[in-house]
Design an enzyme around this catalytic site. Structure first.
Site, PDB file in Angstrom:
ATOM      1  N   HIS A   1      32.457  34.039  25.584  1.00 32.32           N
ATOM      2  CA  HIS A   1      33.350  33.055  26.220  1.00 32.32           C
ATOM      3  C   HIS A   1      32.862  31.639  25.943  1.00 32.32           C
ATOM      4  CE1 HIS A   1      35.800  35.944  28.194  1.00 32.32           C
ATOM      5  NE2 HIS A   1      34.996  36.237  29.191  1.00 32.32           N
TER       6      HIS A   1
ATOM      7  N   ARG B   1      45.405  43.117  35.934  1.00 26.56           N
ATOM      8  CA  ARG B   1      46.110  42.658  37.132  1.00 26.56           C
ATOM      9  C   ARG B   1      47.603  42.802  36.890  1.00 26.56           C
ATOM     10  NH1 ARG B   1      48.240  38.052  39.531  1.00 26.56           N
ATOM     11  NH2 ARG B   1      48.199  37.015  37.515  1.00 26.56           N
ATOM     12  N   LYS B   2      48.250  41.770  36.285  1.00 26.87           N
ATOM     13  CA  LYS B   2      49.697  41.869  36.016  1.00 26.87           C
ATOM     14  C   LYS B   2      50.012  41.933  34.530  1.00 26.87           C
ATOM     15  CE  LYS B   2      52.334  39.967  39.813  1.00 26.87           C
ATOM     16  NZ  LYS B   2      53.201  38.840  40.208  1.00 26.87           N
TER      17      LYS B   2
END
Ligand code: A3P
Length: 333
Positions: A139, A295-296
């Site tokens: 990251h 999650r979504k």
């Protein structure tokens, strides 16, 4: 010439490590610090906000990481689609090794396929045992990575910052140290806009890879979450070619690309037992519930959280920061 015998290898290593510890301590005492999302503080190191663990990992990588020209790095700002890209890259690269009904990902999940460099501790993992090309995830901004890493190839994935903010706020709220007060969305929003969030500022992170991709397009494949969502098959073909294993016409006839896309879809990955239970370890120090990576998986969920004013403010910052760079995240939102 010195008349003293040189220190044995292990003691030299210890002395090197002691230097890193001293440097780390000194940096934590002297670098600018601000509120963290997960832990109390983040430290501004060479323009980016890092937690103490990540700062130490970065110092260790600069000293000990040995790159190989065939290495492939998946780089991303947190919550930009890293897990998805891990699955897509791994299954594309290894499409001859596993069949899609009984795949490695079914038993092990995407995180296990890419060692995460930003959580390394001493002594760093012996990556020489990995098969080539080795896959790594980071990251960290491009400018923070050890120079030797630039001999490898990078896939960078970015995402609409509004969706990144919401995904990150919800994710970090779950991980937040119990002795800290809850991080409200208003505070997280303010910090995000100021650039203060783990591995941030978001915009400088994206630009670090965008600029590097313009300089060396053959070395850095720059992707957007939204483009993967809209045209996953096109992206799989790009990944295959970029990683040196272009799709053959025979594979096209067999529908291999479609199999990869299906295997790595949000629904398919989220519903695997291996991704529902237990924790994922990153290095020796960081543990995260596996289910929290799913999650979504949608474009535009920010609309359920941000006011018009908040939207305008983030879009305004994005326009200002990217102006003149040739990069836009606008057309994808
Ligand atoms: P949301 O929180 O918006 O749902 P990262 O892997 O970089 O941590 O990013 C996590 C985000 O990617 C989460 O976004 C997660 O739901 C989404 N995601 C995970 N797997 C995905 C997949 N296979 N397809 C699409 N989105 C996925």
């Amino acid at each position: 010439m010195s008349s003293f015998p040189s220190l044995p290898e292990s003691e030299q290593q210890d002395a090197k490590y002691q230097n890193i510890c001293n440097n780390h301590r000194h940096l934590l005492e002297t670098l600018p610090k601000a509120n963290g999302w997960r832990n109390r503080h983040l430290y501004n190191y060479n323009g980016f906000w890092l937690s103490p663990i990540v700062l130490k990992a970065n110092l260790l990588l600069h000293t000990y990481f040995k790159s190989h020209p065939t290495d492939i790095f998946l780089a991303s700002f947190m919550k930009s689609g890293t897990t998805w890209l891990k699955a897509l890259m791994f299954s594309t690269l290894n499409r001859h090794r596993y069949n899609f009904f009984n795949h490695y990902l079914h038993k092990h999940g995407p995180q296990s396929t890419f060692p995460f460099l930003d959580a390394e501790s001493y002594p760093i993992t012996d990556f020489t045992t990995l098969s080539h090309p080795r896959l790594f995830a980071t990251h960290s901004a491009h400018t923070l990575l050890p120079p030797c890493i630039s001999s490898g190839k990078f896939v960078y994935v970015c995402r609409d910052p509004k969706d990144v903010l919401i995904s990150k706020w919800l994710f970090m709220s779950k991980l937040r140290a119990k002795d800290l007060p809850t991080l409200s969305l208003d505070v997280a929003f303010e910090l995000f806009c100021l650039g203060v969030s783990e591995f941030g500022p978001f915009w400088e992170h994206v630009l670090s890879y965008w600029r590097a991709s313009l300089e060396s397009p053959e070395k850095i494949l720059f992707l957007k979450y939204e483009e993967v969502k809209k045209q996953p098959e096109v992206v799989v073909r790009k990944l295959a070619a970029f990683m040196g294993k272009p799709l053959t016409s025979e594979e096209d006839e067999k529908g291999v690309v479609g199999e990869i896309v299906k295997l790595c879809s949000f629904e398919s990955l989220r519903n695997l037992e291996v991704n529902k239970k237990g924790v994922e370890k990153f290095g020796k120090l960081v543990e995260i519930e596996k289910r929290d990576f799913f999650r979504k998986g949608e474009i535009g969920d920010w609309k359920n959280y941000l006011s018009d004013e908040m939207k305008e403010r983030i879009d305004g910052i994005t326009d200002d920061k990217f102006r003149g760079s040739g990069l836009s995240l606008r057309e994808t939102v």
